[in-house]
Enzyme design. Structure first.
Site, mmCIF file in Angstrom:
data_model
loop_
_atom_site.group_PDB
_atom_site.id
_atom_site.type_symbol
_atom_site.label_atom_id
_atom_site.label_comp_id
_atom_site.label_asym_id
_atom_site.label_seq_id
_atom_site.Cartn_x
_atom_site.Cartn_y
_atom_site.Cartn_z
ATOM 1 N N ASP B 8 -2.151 -31.576 100.569
ATOM 2 C CA ASP B 8 -2.702 -30.198 100.537
ATOM 3 C C ASP B 8 -1.187 -29.353 101.210
ATOM 4 O O ASP B 8 -1.069 -29.505 102.278
ATOM 5 C CB ASP B 8 -3.782 -29.985 101.237
ATOM 6 C CG ASP B 8 -4.927 -30.561 100.572
ATOM 7 O OD1 ASP B 8 -4.940 -31.936 100.417
ATOM 8 O OD2 ASP B 8 -5.926 -29.876 100.826
ATOM 9 N N GLU B 39 -4.336 -26.478 97.113
ATOM 10 C CA GLU B 39 -5.614 -25.595 97.214
ATOM 11 C C GLU B 39 -5.313 -24.529 98.353
ATOM 12 O O GLU B 39 -6.009 -23.426 98.542
ATOM 13 C CB GLU B 39 -6.685 -26.276 97.454
ATOM 14 C CG GLU B 39 -6.847 -27.010 98.752
ATOM 15 C CD GLU B 39 -8.403 -27.376 99.171
ATOM 16 O OE1 GLU B 39 -9.226 -27.060 98.514
ATOM 17 O OE2 GLU B 39 -8.254 -27.975 100.182
ATOM 18 N N ASN B 40 -4.221 -24.827 99.189
ATOM 19 C CA ASN B 40 -4.055 -23.991 100.432
ATOM 20 C C ASN B 40 -2.755 -23.307 100.592
ATOM 21 O O ASN B 40 -2.278 -22.946 101.547
ATOM 22 C CB ASN B 40 -4.227 -24.813 101.736
ATOM 23 C CG ASN B 40 -5.777 -25.729 101.655
ATOM 24 O OD1 ASN B 40 -5.534 -26.784 101.653
ATOM 25 N ND2 ASN B 40 -6.691 -24.987 101.993
ATOM 26 N N HIS B 68 -11.120 -24.990 97.854
ATOM 27 C CA HIS B 68 -10.439 -23.626 97.941
ATOM 28 C C HIS B 68 -9.765 -23.010 96.629
ATOM 29 O O HIS B 68 -9.231 -22.037 96.865
ATOM 30 C CB HIS B 68 -9.431 -23.959 99.140
ATOM 31 C CG HIS B 68 -9.784 -23.876 100.671
ATOM 32 N ND1 HIS B 68 -10.530 -22.942 101.142
ATOM 33 C CD2 HIS B 68 -10.077 -24.877 101.343
ATOM 34 C CE1 HIS B 68 -10.931 -23.189 102.545
ATOM 35 N NE2 HIS B 68 -10.583 -24.412 102.614
ATOM 36 N N HIS B 150 -10.798 -35.465 96.233
ATOM 37 C CA HIS B 150 -10.758 -34.191 97.146
ATOM 38 C C HIS B 150 -12.190 -34.403 97.893
ATOM 39 O O HIS B 150 -12.936 -33.815 97.220
ATOM 40 C CB HIS B 150 -10.615 -32.705 96.616
ATOM 41 C CG HIS B 150 -10.293 -31.709 97.578
ATOM 42 N ND1 HIS B 150 -9.001 -31.690 98.032
ATOM 43 C CD2 HIS B 150 -11.021 -30.827 98.107
ATOM 44 C CE1 HIS B 150 -8.924 -30.653 99.035
ATOM 45 N NE2 HIS B 150 -10.246 -30.271 98.843
ATOM 46 N N HIS B 175 -8.084 -33.328 101.080
ATOM 47 C CA HIS B 175 -9.141 -32.458 101.742
ATOM 48 C C HIS B 175 -9.014 -32.584 103.308
ATOM 49 O O HIS B 175 -9.330 -31.422 103.994
ATOM 50 C CB HIS B 175 -10.451 -32.487 101.270
ATOM 51 C CG HIS B 175 -11.363 -31.672 101.871
ATOM 52 N ND1 HIS B 175 -11.526 -30.392 101.695
ATOM 53 C CD2 HIS B 175 -12.701 -32.241 102.428
ATOM 54 C CE1 HIS B 175 -12.407 -29.789 102.438
ATOM 55 N NE2 HIS B 175 -13.176 -30.787 102.880
ATOM 56 N N HIS B 177 -6.679 -33.262 105.402
ATOM 57 C CA HIS B 177 -5.422 -32.798 106.005
ATOM 58 C C HIS B 177 -4.845 -33.782 106.919
ATOM 59 O O HIS B 177 -3.885 -33.311 107.718
ATOM 60 C CB HIS B 177 -5.463 -31.286 106.321
ATOM 61 C CG HIS B 177 -5.558 -30.390 105.358
ATOM 62 N ND1 HIS B 177 -5.282 -28.929 105.702
ATOM 63 C CD2 HIS B 177 -6.262 -30.399 104.199
ATOM 64 C CE1 HIS B 177 -5.607 -28.215 104.478
ATOM 65 N NE2 HIS B 177 -6.352 -28.898 103.702
HETATM 66 FE FE LIG Z 1 -7.022 -28.447 101.725
HETATM 67 FE FE LIG Z 2 -10.493 -28.761 100.683
#
Ligand SMILES: [Fe+2]
Ligand SMILES: [Fe+2]
Ligand SMILES: [Fe+2]
Ligand SMILES: [Fe+2]
Ligand SMILES: [Fe+2]
Ligand SMILES: [Fe+2]
Ligand SMILES: [Fe+2]
Ligand SMILES: [Fe+2]
Lengths: 272, 272, 272, 272
Positions: B8, B39-40, B68, B150, B175, B177
């Site tokens: 991510d 997604e981030n 996200h 994820h 997900h 991290h």
């Molecule tokens: Fe994430």
């Molecule tokens: Fe996530």
């Protein structure tokens, strides 16, 4: 001081791996104190007195635990007598057992603390306020404070690590049964890892038989999970400290029984 | 084939690290296809068209995502036109975007799939049944199938890995991290890791500013989280396959910007 | 048609209340079909064949259930043979049992469907898509469709009610064990209540002994819950329909054993 | 003493209903003190200073709240100055605002307390231990103690009711926005209801526009929820006490704007 911290021991495969290899590992790394999370040591669920004693006999000095501590009812019969077994300190006042303990090591006292997270877990007292209180109680006696933080969410575990950074020797995560690669010394001198991993069946879903778990996810029906068999793995963390209780190094062990046999050549007449 | 999968990407620190070092990394490891979870990427929350294009320009071929994906509303304006951006495939029929995509690589087609877990997450279609359907649709065209799973719970991710073992090239978790240390080739030839980690601010709580998150945990009050600044880190996985789409090796990258600078000596006149 | 729907039957107190008063109630209200949620009928957890037959013998025509359906393992031995016992229809394909059943009533067929929510509950197939499919399968045969929606979150239950409004006869919530006061006929002609309540021990925490539950909340430790004893209560809903399967009235019953005795004067030589 | 307790006020429909009918209701039932849960009064999310003052002007004496209390950031600017607005008392020490307040009523003091549940909600201090402390602080001054228990799980709310039974005047649930039918006087003299319900849009999903919520459940995508319009409803509870702070009766109000207009004939030149 050199500390060995062993991730959640799952069932007989985890226990027998320690029986066979823990002495050699302690020897190789000059370990002064060995701590292990034992919440899954009794067939995946909780601890019996017999298994607690078995684990001590393999060379474990202190046992921490987590949400599975109450799985075997008999734990209530002995937990208050066990000086070397702890349960999460943020269970409310009045709950049997204790949340931290001390261990004499030559001229030093080492405090070992067990704390549980609340994100994706059951309600408990605040881990952050609880650790403040415990550090207050310990810090005049010793700076050697090792915390097993038993939690699910990475955010809560990392936030907790930074929160106590510089005040404790180490924050070593447990509960997810998967070792993480983020071990490091935080800026204030606290050793940190999000999860120390699992010591138990290698070819498994966090220790349990794969097909039962896969079946549960596919059907949505409850399922009885047996501890998987086959090859086992050791997941652990080794921390070295200075004379003031600060961590100076952190390293991980992540080895299968096969690796360990090759390395230590332990003779194998045991049945697993 | 050599595949680079990047965990991510969080905010500008994550994006600029890729701008500065991705070309050198791809070069060193002879990467054929670069996949990243984005997604981030937009200040920690979602993706804009501008940032999607920025990430492509740094050398990313395919973007996966997760819960996200919908954070920036404008994603609805462009997700259906983006052939190289996917969202979890187990969103129900009718949801914008697509759950997998194909990428031409010389004579091969590589399928990249995004799937989301359900444990400790919001309700979605079954990840297990969804992947069965997707594999059915892909397998006559190509055996190169890379899955970004994820999810939060280690048990669900590992169970999923074993479920598709031998049918896909790789299951790479995202997900949480935090990169895990359990990367391996499963018995059937599928590369697996529970979490690939995060590419973003190193000194942070999963990418966000530490003090705001600590404050949230202590007070129970909601808090606005900014992407942390300072040193960044790269978390990624490299997979090598044979000519039939089976994985033959899996390795991880876990490097800070400082490490990367020492290694690649990139000149630094950018502002972070 | 007049339908009696009885909220989750908990243990012996719930069962014996029905033994003693169900015939009188059916008589008073001219009930044509009696449906009851039985997921807690066997000492609070699940159903045995003996108890299923016992409940039929008291005058229940159809048994619905919910998340507790699998609590007694022996249910797997008989659920596929029971035409009058259903489990949530949004369990995935291949799970034992069936999600809806039909009941002949003179010239009419009444479909009874069981659906489970997903908010604050375990992952399952989408309740909304599942009901669309079931309505499609039923609607050419009969417009009499009664749904037991077994769920926790009020938002999901109400949303579901509006979603099927006009397409089914009734959506009657279960699972929280507390009867709600929002029974009404929705604009399209569907009778609706968020929760029908519980038929079991009155002086209890959702059927269980109060002190064990209070203790669990205070200590955070797991606890064995016994079905409470003492006075019992009946919680039920009565729906009247027109000849096209639309609901024309909905009313609730919320009576203790003492109330029922006063009303119906049943002689009491049974031991509870 | 006669106490009126109003369930979660949602947006303008809820507020205007109180503007139009609260005086008549208070008059009819000889209300001495009016308490309302205001956590959703500002367009469904939180409270502004303007809306707090608006609600006081309609005849509300004390405002309680819940998890939505922090939704409007400006609440932090005024919550510490508002003597008549409370937030859940089991937020940790140091959080702005207060968890209970006192109200002078002739020669009596009435304590109003706000407590939040933890099941299916965010971590907080223990509601049970928190209320013990508050009762200790209040009981020498007055036996009139009214608790708004803001929670999701019926088991936790009922357990809490029994836990404080005989020590407080009333435990009135909020948060699910659906009034329950289980109002009663517990054995020790405490009035109890699991949920008081919602005062806001009648034809809605717990106050919000139906189609947006249904869409969220079907797609799994986040959605912006507007307060629904159309007819409004009042959900409230009326408690009568003896001179020692024990409850002697509890009754509910569950009326739509149309019902209220018929009953009280209020003239309607306002725009909703
Ligand atoms: Fe994430
Ligand atoms: Fe996530
Ligand atoms: Fe464990
Ligand atoms: Fe655990
Ligand atoms: Fe139930
Ligand atoms: Fe249930
Ligand atoms: Fe509310
Ligand atoms: Fe609320």
């Amino acid at each position: 001081m050199r500390i060995l911290f062993i991730g959640d021991i799952v069932g007989r495969p985890g226990r027998y791996l320690l029986r066979d290899f823990l002495p050699a590992i302690k020897d190789e790394y000059n370990i002064d104190i060995t701590i292990a999370n034992g919440e899954n040591a009794a067939h995946g669920n909780g601890l019996t007195k017999k298994i607690v004693d078995e684990l001590y006999s393999y060379g474990i000095d202190i046992l921490t635990s987590g949400n599975h501590i109450w799985d075997k009812k008999e734990v209530l019969d002995f937990i208050d007598q066990e000086e070397r077994l702890i349960r999460p300190a943020n269970y409310p006042d009045g709950v049997p057992g204790k949340g931290y303990t001390s261990y004499k090591l030559n001229d030093n006292v080492v405090f070992v603390v067990n704390i549980m997270g609340r994100v994706f877990m059951s309600p408990l007292d605040c881990p952050f306020k609880t650790i403040d209180k415990i550090i207050d109680e310990c810090k005049d006696i010793s700076n050697y404070i090792i915390i097993d933080f038993h939690g699910e969410a990475t955010s809560e575990k990392i936030a907790f690590g930074y929160y106590v950074d510089g005040r404790v020797t180490a924050v070593l995560g447990t509960h997810t049964h998967v070792q993480t690669a983020d071990y490091k010394i935080l800026p204030g001198g606290t050793a940190y890892i999000t999860d120390s991993g699992m010591t138990g069946p290698y070819d498994s879903v966090i220790g349990s038989d794969k097909s039962a778990i896969i079946n549960k996810f596919i059907t949505g029906m409850p399922s009885k999970f047996d501890v998987a068999d086959g090859n086992a793995q050791l997941n652990a963390v080794i921390i070295e400290t200075d004379n003031c209780g600060k961590a100076v190094s952190i390293a991980t062990l992540n080895l299968t029984a096969s690796n360990l046999e090759k390395k230590y050549g332990v003779d194998k007449d045991e049945e697993l």
